[in-house]
Design an enzyme around this catalytic site. Structure first.
Site, PDB file in Angstrom:
ATOM      1  N   GLU A 296      -9.106  39.427 -12.345  1.00  0.00           N
ATOM      2  CA  GLU A 296      -9.789  38.474 -11.457  1.00  0.00           C
ATOM      3  C   GLU A 296     -10.195  37.246 -12.256  1.00  0.00           C
ATOM      4  O   GLU A 296     -10.708  37.369 -13.367  1.00  0.00           O
ATOM      5  CB  GLU A 296     -11.090  39.063 -10.895  1.00  0.00           C
ATOM      6  CG  GLU A 296     -10.960  40.230  -9.959  1.00  0.00           C
ATOM      7  CD  GLU A 296     -12.348  40.724  -9.506  1.00  0.00           C
ATOM      8  OE1 GLU A 296     -13.325  39.950  -9.549  1.00  0.00           O
ATOM      9  OE2 GLU A 296     -12.436  41.902  -9.128  1.00  0.00           O
TER      10      GLU A 296
ATOM     11  N   GLU B 271     -15.299  47.357 -11.401  1.00  0.00           N
ATOM     12  CA  GLU B 271     -16.360  46.899 -12.308  1.00  0.00           C
ATOM     13  C   GLU B 271     -17.477  47.940 -12.461  1.00  0.00           C
ATOM     14  O   GLU B 271     -18.639  47.695 -12.087  1.00  0.00           O
ATOM     15  CB  GLU B 271     -16.925  45.559 -11.852  1.00  0.00           C
ATOM     16  CG  GLU B 271     -15.889  44.454 -11.889  1.00  0.00           C
ATOM     17  CD  GLU B 271     -16.458  43.079 -11.599  1.00  0.00           C
ATOM     18  OE1 GLU B 271     -17.520  42.992 -10.967  1.00  0.00           O
ATOM     19  OE2 GLU B 271     -15.832  42.084 -12.015  1.00  0.00           O
TER      20      GLU B 271
HETATM   21  C1  GAL Z   1     -16.272  40.292  -9.289  1.00  0.00           C
HETATM   22  C2  GAL Z   1     -15.999  41.440  -8.329  1.00  0.00           C
HETATM   23  C3  GAL Z   1     -15.327  40.943  -7.064  1.00  0.00           C
HETATM   24  C4  GAL Z   1     -16.058  39.740  -6.531  1.00  0.00           C
HETATM   25  C5  GAL Z   1     -16.118  38.686  -7.609  1.00  0.00           C
HETATM   26  C6  GAL Z   1     -16.792  37.405  -7.186  1.00  0.00           C
HETATM   27  O1  GAL Z   1     -17.198  40.615 -10.270  1.00  0.00           O
HETATM   28  O2  GAL Z   1     -15.154  42.381  -8.925  1.00  0.00           O
HETATM   29  O3  GAL Z   1     -15.316  41.979  -6.118  1.00  0.00           O
HETATM   30  O4  GAL Z   1     -17.350  40.113  -6.163  1.00  0.00           O
HETATM   31  O5  GAL Z   1     -16.835  39.195  -8.699  1.00  0.00           O
HETATM   32  O6  GAL Z   1     -16.820  36.471  -8.229  1.00  0.00           O
END
Ligand code: GAL
Length: 663
Positions: free
Chosen positions: A312, A155
């Site tokens: 994710e 990110e």
């Molecule tokens: C994302 C990040 C992850 C984790 C996640 C939690 O933005 O890439 O490492 O922090 O959020 O929701």
């Protein structure tokens, strides 16, 4: 070979799994992890994302033993690896050696350690160290049979979208020289005769640090472009190392479309081998499945329609919103299928196993703190089993018919200070127009203002304050050749250097819309204006002078009472509509429907239908977000239940169906 088979040659199925952080657990847990991953149908794990300090405990001293064992175990278990470069979290020793690599905020504060993402993207030391650890990993694991994908960083730009340190200032000056060539070109572009801001030497130019109000907007806009480009350079450095030392394995970095405002993902997407995105629901919003759909459509659009990876999302609540509302039963499954419907070839999560310590211990996971006796785990196992039946969807393309113009630069420019109204917000209009298309079950592609518009029967411009002349010509050609264009207020106002187009607003679109805007008439907070046909609007009105356009709806009251509010202009074979005020919901529908955005399929509100099309079959993904059962007119084979379907596809409340359509 289909597209996804090309992008992830070593996977070839719908990816299922998530971020896996074995370094947080004793080694015996890893064996249980692999056993449970197999039980859940996990086939892809993202490993090592924040593991730099464990891989290189001291400068130049490496410990890859544990990672060798993790990759070995995963491979034995038939689980492919999305191997990360850990450069989003440099080790503490790095900052001790290179305190100058810490980022400096707009206010001049140096950010401290103890978190992640705390580095300056222009720092030569950071760039060198990042390339170094990427090279170590690439050399060691280039031929590892488990490695299906490289996951560069994590990110970019999320916690810290711009740095204002001296190294950044130097890099900015270099970037400006490349963009403008000469100081006089820069002075002209930035309009530095205003407030006597003329620069006589490149060294006089600083980042837009904390200053008295009214910092030159062209300078601010260029700093945002520069900052996105600096992070993109960091990505390129690592990507090139990986391509050179580990050829054949695709490289990605996870985007945050659209929640990270600061990266120009049109540019970024052109640099990755496969686009991947992270998406988290705005948990308190009851209609957050519509925002999810918008994010997924935008991700597919920056990927130019190619399959992409959902890198994710979450099985349940996150930990970083004001109120972390849990997902209701069935919601995670609907979310995963909604991403897949809109072109994702994976459903991956943050994270595999809930952390016991650290800042994210209250974040949901595939294996919750409560382990395998939980509902979430049962749902995870069920989803994995379902997705394993859908490999034939891999590489198919989403069929869409409406285009919405999207531009990060225009978003940045619109939301600088000293605009005619504080209420001019980019996502406000984007979401409002997108929502109407979603509710009408029309699938949206987002398009760059200078992109190819030829395939769309209708284009919407909810907000495009900044518009180049070539974008304007692109839109005009689209309308002349038969397209329907709907433009919302405060679009086409400035060019790419933040200078008002000449000759009256909206300078870039005046001829196309057949009108000019004589005066902006922003409304007071809470004030509403009435329009014909019983519509109401707020935030904004305009005094229009028609020059070829016909009025469709007039203001009944407010500062433009009696004057046109919505207009239509026939140009060539097409029509350009203009909406000069802020309409929402069904009021906006009235205008959009008249312009041609009619509902498909006659289904109740809250039923989502999307089609993916392959070489030999097409698929209908149907998601019922309502609490009532519905029936969808369709024939073919339903892939989740295996049931044949002749004319009617039953879609129970809250449920999902994936139909291979009869040809
Ligand atoms: C994302 C990040 C992850 C984790 C996640 C939690 O933005 O890439 O490492 O922090 O959020 O929701």
């Amino acid at each position: 070979m289909n597209n996804a088979a090309r992008t992830l040659p070593r996977l070839g199925k719908i990816g299922y799994g998530g971020d896996y952080n074995p370094e947080q657990w004793p080694e015996q847990v890893w064996h249980e992890d692999v056993r449970l991953m197999r039980e859940a149908g996990v086939n892809l794990a993202s490993v090592g994302i924040f593991a730099w300090a464990m891989l290189e405990p001291a400068p130049g001293e490496y410990d890859f033993g544990w990672l060798d064992r993790v990759l070995g175990l995963l491979h034995e278990g038939g689980i492919a690896v999305d191997l990360a470069t850990p450069t989003a979290a440099p080790p503490a020793w790095f900052f001790r050696r290179h305190p100058e690599a810490r980022p400096v905020t707009h206010e001049g504060h140096v950010l401290g350690g103890g978190a992640r993402h705390a580095f300056c993207p222009s720092s030569p030391a950071y760039r060198e160290a990042a390339a170094g650890i990427a090279a170590q990993l690439a050399r060691r694991y280039a031929d590892h049979p488990a490695v299906a994908l490289w996951h560069v960083h994590n990110e970019y730009g999320w916690s810290n979208h711009a740095c204002y340190c001296d190294a950044s200032a130097d890099a900015f000056r270099r970037w400006l020289r490349q963009r403008y060539g000469t100081l006089s070109a820069l002075n002209n572009a930035w309009g530095t005769t205003f407030w006597g801001q003329r620069y006589g030497d490149w060294a006089e130019i600083d980042p837009p640090r904390l200053a008295p109000p009214g910092v030159n907007p062209a300078l601010q806009l260029d700093y945002l472009r520069f900052s996105s480009d600096e992070y993109l350079d960091c990505f390129r450095i690592e990507r090139d190392v990986l391509h050179r030392l580990a050829p054949g394995v695709p490289v990605t970095t996870n985007f945050m479309v659209p929640n990270c405002k600061w990266m120009d993902y049109w540019k970024w997407a052109a640099e990755v081998d496969v686009v991947s995105n992270d998406h988290y629901l705005q948990a308190e919003r009851l209609d957050n499945h519509i925002e999810l759909a918008m994010a997924a459509d935008l991700t597919r659009s920056v990927a130019r329609g190619r399959p992409w990876l959902l890198m994710e999302h979450s099985t349940g609540a996150v930990n970083w919103q004001p109120r972390n509302i849990a997902k209701v039963p069935g919601e995670m499954r609907r979310n995963s299928f909604a991403h897949i419907a809109r072109g994702a070839d994976s459903a991956l999560f943050f994270q595999w196993r809930a952390s016991r310590f650290g800042a994210e211990k209250f974040h949901s996971a595939m294996v919750p703190h409560g382990g395998t006796s939980t509902r979430i785990w049962r749902d995870v196992v069920r989803l994995g089993a379902e997705l394993s039946n859908l490999d034939e969807l891999v590489g198919t393309r989403v069929a869409s018919d409406i285009g919405i113009v999207w531009d990060w630069e225009s978003w940045w420019a619109l939301e600088l200070e000293w605009r005619p109204s504080f209420d001019l917000r980019y996502l406000d209009r984007m979401s409002a127009y997108y929502e109407r298309a979603w509710r009408a079950n029309r699938t949206v592609d987002f398009v760059h203002p200078e992109g190819d518009l030829s395939g769309y029967q209708m284009m919407l411009i909810p907000s495009l304050y900044l518009m180049s002349s070539s974008a304007a010509e692109n839109l005009a050609a689209y309308v002349r050749s038969g397209g329907t264009l709907v433009v919302s207020y405060f679009s086409g106002i400035v060019d790419e250097i933040e200078t008002v187009h000449p000759g009256g607003h909206p300078g870039a679109l005046r001829d196309l819309l057949g009108l000019s805007v004589e005066e902006f008439l922003p409304l007071r907070a809470g004030d509403r204006v009435r329009l014909e046909r019983n519509l109401t609007a707020d935030v904004w009105a305009e005094r229009l002078v028609l020059a070829g356009a016909e009025p469709v709806l007039r203001y009944l009251d407010g500062p433009a009472a009696g004057e046109p509010a919505v207009t239509r202009h026939r140009v060539g074979q097409g029509t350009a509509w203009y909406v000069s005020t802020r309409l929402n919901g069904r009021d906006l529908d009235v205008v959009l429907q008249e312009a041609g955005l009619t509902a498909r399929d006659g289904l109740p509100d809250g039923v989502e239908l999307v089609r993916r099309v392959g070489d030999s079959a097409s698929y209908l993904i149907a998601i019922n977000h309502t609490d009532g059962d519905v029936e969808v007119a369709a024939s073919g084979k339903e892939l989740l239940t295996g049931a044949p379907c002749h004319g009617v596809l039953p879609l129970p409340a809250g449920d999902v169906r994936v139909l291979r359509a009869a040809s």
